[in-house]
Design a protein around this motif. Structure first.
Motif, PDB file in Angstrom:
ATOM      1  N   GLU A 167      37.036  41.109  33.352  1.00  0.00           N
ATOM      2  CA  GLU A 167      36.000  41.715  32.992  1.00  0.00           C
ATOM      3  C   GLU A 167      35.681  41.155  31.483  1.00  0.00           C
ATOM      4  N   ASP A 226      43.894  42.660  45.696  1.00  0.00           N
ATOM      5  CA  ASP A 226      42.868  43.635  45.165  1.00  0.00           C
ATOM      6  C   ASP A 226      42.419  42.884  43.749  1.00  0.00           C
ATOM      7  N   THR A 227      43.144  42.117  43.238  1.00  0.00           N
ATOM      8  CA  THR A 227      42.603  41.406  42.017  1.00  0.00           C
ATOM      9  C   THR A 227      41.489  40.210  42.220  1.00  0.00           C
ATOM     10  N   ARG A 242      38.385  42.092  43.402  1.00  0.00           N
ATOM     11  CA  ARG A 242      37.584  42.416  42.270  1.00  0.00           C
ATOM     12  C   ARG A 242      37.175  41.433  41.207  1.00  0.00           C
ATOM     13  N   GLU A 249      33.827  40.325  43.039  1.00  0.00           N
ATOM     14  CA  GLU A 249      32.733  41.374  42.932  1.00  0.00           C
ATOM     15  C   GLU A 249      32.001  41.001  41.468  1.00  0.00           C
TER      16      GLU A 249
END
Length: 457
Positions: A350, A377-378, A381, A384
């Motif tokens: 992020e 999951d990484t 994410r 997204e």
């Protein structure tokens, strides 16, 4: 931004220009195992972008400052540049190789065989991110016994970069780019028919870049370039699949006149044509797009990237970092902490996206600003975050991402640069001589490639 394909192409002919400063300024890492003043551990690292890449340099230097603030016991001494294969061994022998050094995916096998990198297997057992990395990428840095000597930090695969604006002008649908080579040929003909110097398709053919692209063609046709039997490597491209690729190039060049009269091109030539709106298609990857915009005055909305046509395979490349085999355990630990934090840590994705937004850099391109090296999951994410913050049209690259899930990824061959030099002659022959004898060109290249492969240890 990670090294673009422009840099990857340029490294084929001018890597020493980029990394020469690093070699001259590097302090002797062999004698730098002593701690810095105040008990700090000092590590020298490559990867600082050149001053000509102002935004990337600014982000890198800010990261160094933040890392040192978070880790007051570590001093990061950054060296500009990446890797020059021609000087690597001499720097290592002379004690001038950095503690943490950049490599291309073509390098680790030989580096490991020559014991030119530290074994980090035990040091990374507690690194949580390791389980989130694509196993195939991590395997590049392993020896035959499964020991790990480096970490991947970015990867790319070649595709078909195309001009959406020219597709529209030629009556082609820019949202359904070619998926077969017959469709590529047809699109090239229609785009060339627009006139005013417009070229339907272009390809590279000098300074090792032609050979690099011929390797890409071979993989796209389902061929290999080299095969290994036991300890021996031999050429594996003088076959009908590669001949079909060359036949297609020859017909687009001479029968269709869809490749223009000017040949002996390199990366900057095709980028200049594309940026000027005079080129319909060339083989490349999404990280070409910012170059077209920033250096050649293009517009993000005018470009798209499709997966390599044909459904067979593509060239997979990338980069990572390894650690000097002479580094102390303290330096190895500090170096891995830097690699993890700077290039891999999922909790910084992020922040990296925000850095790019603050600098008005593109968000929404594959692999930029965060690498497509993750799983699970990484990866979800990451996708997204990029979609939510996209400031360029992500849909222009959807066919590239979708198509790549079905393609076989192939690494560059060993002794790649020597092989590329030999294959340059094949591309030049086909694109500059209407009567080129493809069988003869391939046979001559095969002999040279076998000579290069005989040097692989």
């Amino acid at each position: 931004m990670h090294r673009t394909l422009t840099r990857r192409a340029a490294v084929l002919v001018a890597v020493s220009v980029v990394t020469g400063a690093s070699g001259l300024s590097a302090c002797g890492s062999e004698s730098s195992n002593q701690p810095s003043a105040g008990g700090k551990v000092a590590i020298t690292v490559t990867g600082q972008p050149p001053s000509s890449q102002a935004v990337e340099r600014k982000i890198f230097d800010a990261d160094v400052a933040e890392f040192e603030k978070l880790n007051p016991d570590i001093d990061v001494v950054a060296h500009e540049g990446f890797m020059d294969p021609k000087t690597f061994s001499a720097k290592l022998a002379g004690g001038q190789l950095e503690d943490v050094y950049y490599v291309y995916f073509t390098d680790p096998a030989n580096i490991i065989a020559r014991r030119q990198a530290a074994d980090i297997t035990d040091h990374i057992k507690d690194m949580a991110v390791i389980k989130q990395l694509q196993p195939a990428l991590l395997d590049i840095f392993k020896d035959r016994n499964g020991k790990i000597y480096g970490l991947p930090t970015a990867n790319y695969s070649m595709g078909l970069l195309y001009n959406r604006a020219l597709f529209t002008k030629a009556g082609l649908d820019p949202d359904t780019p070619p998926t077969t080579w017959a469709e590529v040929r047809t699109a090239a003909q229609k785009i060339s028919a627009l006139g005013n110097g417009t070229v339907g398709f272009a390809d590279l053919s000098k300074n090792n870049q032609g050979g690099w692209h011929l390797v890409t063609w071979a993989y796209a046709m389902g061929s290999q370039i080299a095969k290994q039997e036991g300890e021996k490597w031999t050429a594996d491209f003088n076959n009908d699949k590669v001949k079909e690729a060359l036949r297609l190039l020859k017909e687009m060049r001479w029968t269709d006149n869809a490749m223009g009269d000017k040949q002996l091109l390199e990366a900057t030539d095709v980028q200049r044509l594309m940026g000027a709106g005079q080129l319909g298609m060339y083989l490349g990857a999404p990280d070409n797009v910012p170059v077209l915009v920033k250096e050649f005055k293009g517009k993000y909305e005018d470009y798209g990237v499709a997966a390599m046509p044909g459904g067979q395979g593509t060239l997979l490349g990338g980069e990572g970092y390894m650690i000097n085999p002479k580094a102390s355990p303290e330096k190895i630990k500090a170096g891995l902490k830097w690699i993890d934090w700077k290039y891999l840590a999922p909790d910084r994705i992020e922040q990296r996206v925000k850095q790019y937004l603050d600098e008005k850099q593109p968000i929404g391109l594959p692999a930029v600003p965060t690498p497509d090296i993750y799983t699970g999951d990484t990866r979800a994410r990451q996708a997204e975050l990029k979609t939510r913050n996209a400031n360029v049209p992500e849909q222009n690259f959807a066919s590239y991402l979708d198509g790549n899930t079905k393609l076989k990824g192939n690494l560059e061959p060993p002794n790649a640069q020597q092989i590329y030099a030999a294959l340059d002659n094949v591309m030049q022959g086909v694109l500059t001589n209407k009567d080129a004898n493809v069988d003869q060109l391939l046979s001559e290249a095969e002999a040279k490639v076998n000579s290069a492969l005989a040097q692989v240890k």
